[in-house]
Scaffold this motif. Sequence first.
Motif, short mmCIF file in Angstrom:
data_model
loop_
_atom_site.label_atom_id
_atom_site.label_comp_id
_atom_site.label_asym_id
_atom_site.label_seq_id
_atom_site.Cartn_x
_atom_site.Cartn_y
_atom_site.Cartn_z
N ALA A 55 1.05 25.94 24.79
CA ALA A 55 -0.02 26.94 24.83
C ALA A 55 -0.94 26.86 23.61
O ALA A 55 -1.81 27.70 23.44
N TYR A 56 -0.77 25.84 22.80
CA TYR A 56 -1.44 25.73 21.51
C TYR A 56 -2.53 24.67 21.57
O TYR A 56 -2.35 23.61 22.15
N GLY A 57 -3.70 24.95 21.00
CA GLY A 57 -4.74 23.95 20.90
C GLY A 57 -5.82 24.07 21.96
O GLY A 57 -5.82 24.98 22.79
N THR A 58 -6.77 23.12 21.94
CA THR A 58 -7.86 23.11 22.92
C THR A 58 -7.31 22.78 24.31
O THR A 58 -6.16 22.37 24.47
N ALA A 59 -8.16 22.91 25.31
CA ALA A 59 -7.74 22.61 26.68
C ALA A 59 -7.27 21.16 26.81
O ALA A 59 -6.28 20.87 27.50
N ALA A 60 -7.97 20.24 26.14
CA ALA A 60 -7.58 18.83 26.21
C ALA A 60 -6.23 18.60 25.52
O ALA A 60 -5.39 17.85 26.02
N VAL A 61 -6.03 19.25 24.38
CA VAL A 61 -4.75 19.15 23.67
C VAL A 61 -3.62 19.69 24.55
O VAL A 61 -2.55 19.06 24.68
N LYS A 235 18.36 31.86 17.13
CA LYS A 235 17.93 32.08 18.51
C LYS A 235 16.53 32.69 18.61
O LYS A 235 16.03 32.89 19.72
N TRP A 236 15.90 33.00 17.49
CA TRP A 236 14.58 33.62 17.54
C TRP A 236 13.54 32.64 18.09
O TRP A 236 13.61 31.42 17.85
N PRO A 237 12.53 33.16 18.80
CA PRO A 237 11.39 32.30 19.15
C PRO A 237 10.58 31.98 17.90
O PRO A 237 10.69 32.66 16.88
N MET A 238 9.78 30.93 17.97
CA MET A 238 8.81 30.69 16.91
C MET A 238 7.77 31.80 16.98
O MET A 238 7.25 32.12 18.06
N CYS A 239 7.44 32.41 15.84
CA CYS A 239 6.48 33.51 15.80
C CYS A 239 5.17 33.03 15.17
O CYS A 239 5.18 32.44 14.08
N VAL A 240 4.07 33.30 15.86
CA VAL A 240 2.75 32.81 15.45
C VAL A 240 1.78 33.99 15.43
O VAL A 240 1.72 34.78 16.39
N GLY A 241 1.02 34.14 14.37
CA GLY A 241 -0.01 35.16 14.33
C GLY A 241 -1.07 34.90 15.38
O GLY A 241 -1.45 33.74 15.61
N ILE A 242 -1.56 35.93 16.03
CA ILE A 242 -2.53 35.77 17.11
C ILE A 242 -3.81 35.10 16.61
O ILE A 242 -4.53 34.45 17.37
N GLN A 243 -4.10 35.24 15.29
CA GLN A 243 -5.24 34.55 14.71
C GLN A 243 -4.87 33.17 14.17
O GLN A 243 -5.69 32.51 13.53
N GLU A 244 -3.61 32.77 14.40
CA GLU A 244 -3.08 31.51 13.89
C GLU A 244 -3.22 31.44 12.38
O GLU A 244 -3.54 30.39 11.80
N ASP A 245 -2.94 32.59 11.72
CA ASP A 245 -3.04 32.65 10.27
C ASP A 245 -1.66 32.64 9.59
O ASP A 245 -1.57 32.76 8.37
N ASN A 310 -10.90 18.42 18.96
CA ASN A 310 -10.27 17.58 19.96
C ASN A 310 -9.85 16.23 19.37
O ASN A 310 -10.35 15.81 18.32
N PHE A 311 -8.95 15.54 20.06
CA PHE A 311 -8.52 14.22 19.64
C PHE A 311 -9.69 13.24 19.72
O PHE A 311 -10.70 13.49 20.38
N VAL A 312 -9.53 12.10 19.06
CA VAL A 312 -10.51 11.02 19.13
C VAL A 312 -9.78 9.79 19.67
O VAL A 312 -9.00 9.15 18.97
N ALA A 326 -7.16 8.88 16.69
CA ALA A 326 -7.14 9.69 15.47
C ALA A 326 -7.45 11.15 15.79
O ALA A 326 -7.61 11.54 16.95
N GLY A 327 -7.53 11.97 14.73
CA GLY A 327 -7.87 13.37 14.90
C GLY A 327 -6.83 14.17 15.63
O GLY A 327 -7.15 15.13 16.34
N GLN A 328 -5.56 13.84 15.45
CA GLN A 328 -4.51 14.51 16.21
C GLN A 328 -4.06 15.83 15.59
O GLN A 328 -3.20 16.51 16.15
N GLY A 329 -4.65 16.18 14.44
CA GLY A 329 -4.35 17.48 13.85
C GLY A 329 -2.86 17.72 13.74
O GLY A 329 -2.10 16.86 13.34
N GLY A 330 -2.42 18.90 14.11
CA GLY A 330 -1.00 19.22 14.07
C GLY A 330 -0.30 18.99 15.39
O GLY A 330 0.82 19.44 15.59
#
Length: 370
Positions: A55-61, A235-245, A310-312, A326-330
Amino acid sequence: MVSVPEFDVIVIGGGIAGVSAGASLAAKQKVLVIEAESQPGYHASGRSAAYFAPAYGTAAVRRLTVDSHRFYRTPPAEFARDLLKPRGSLFLARQNEAGLLEDLAANQPGLERMSLEAIRAQVPIIDSNVSGGLLDLNGGDLDVHAILQGYLKQLRARGGTLQTDVRVLGLDRLGEHWQVRCGDGLVASARIIVNAAGAWADEVGMLAGLAPLGLQPKRRTACLIEVPEALNHAKWPMCVGIQEDYYFKAEGAHLLVSPADETLSAPCDAQPEDLDIALAIDRFQRVCNLPVKRVQFRWAGLRTFAPDGNFVVGADPRLAGYFWFAGQGGYGYQSAPAMADLICRLVLAEAVPTHQVAILPQLAPARLVN
């Protein structure tokens, strides 16, 4: 006259991008992978948060991440069996972030809404500053070491070659071939160059006489903190801020905490800075009731992005036989299988899966060429 070793494809960069591309191409081509460091995966690939987040990243990612899922569930023989261990991801919204929560829910209707009470049932340290969240059950922890080693094993099994401690100094187009000049005197020739040099990708492009595409290395920081054993945090899920901060997730006996920083950097061996560690702890404690007595370990790495996120991937329109990967970010590990398959198809001029055709313009290097 000294003969020059000849290959079909030379891949520059020995991180997860270069190694996976090299392994994929080696099934049909004679491949050389060149890495400047003493070992593959030294920089960003060895410092990954190791999470599969569809669920993370641009539509292409997201498309390429989803397309990598089957590979991780049933990997080839060269790989370990348990590359992906299920762990959900929970997007947390504070009281003033309700609008962002609604936006994400509308954009990804498959996510499950979670009240504060439901969130605390899974992650009991969450503070009342959090108003709600969205849960994605499709994520998981990736064994990045096993993935990289699997691709290296596959590369060797298919006859590919890896050269480490080799820094590329020049790329010359001679007729229909490329000649690669390296710092230790190595000279090799190939019809195709694949630039998978991560944070150094634009620099490698300039060695071929290409103006930069605007790839941006950005520092990402993380640290480990102690967690009381009674909390059963594994057993916890990974927790991510809604602003990805910020984000945090179980990492053995500890929690991995990051401020999700994206600080512009020159290509380098990135190191953590005290300010970013303090920021990570501050953002964590704004949503969690867990005192942080000390940081056990800290590190940083560079994640490299194109300006549009987006990726390159694909052929450079300015030079024959020159491809970008390239440009694969995280997102390098979570999308590696589908990305490696894609660059292989593009290099070999083979058909791309129908459902991926629509994203090709979003990935093409031509979009970044002025």
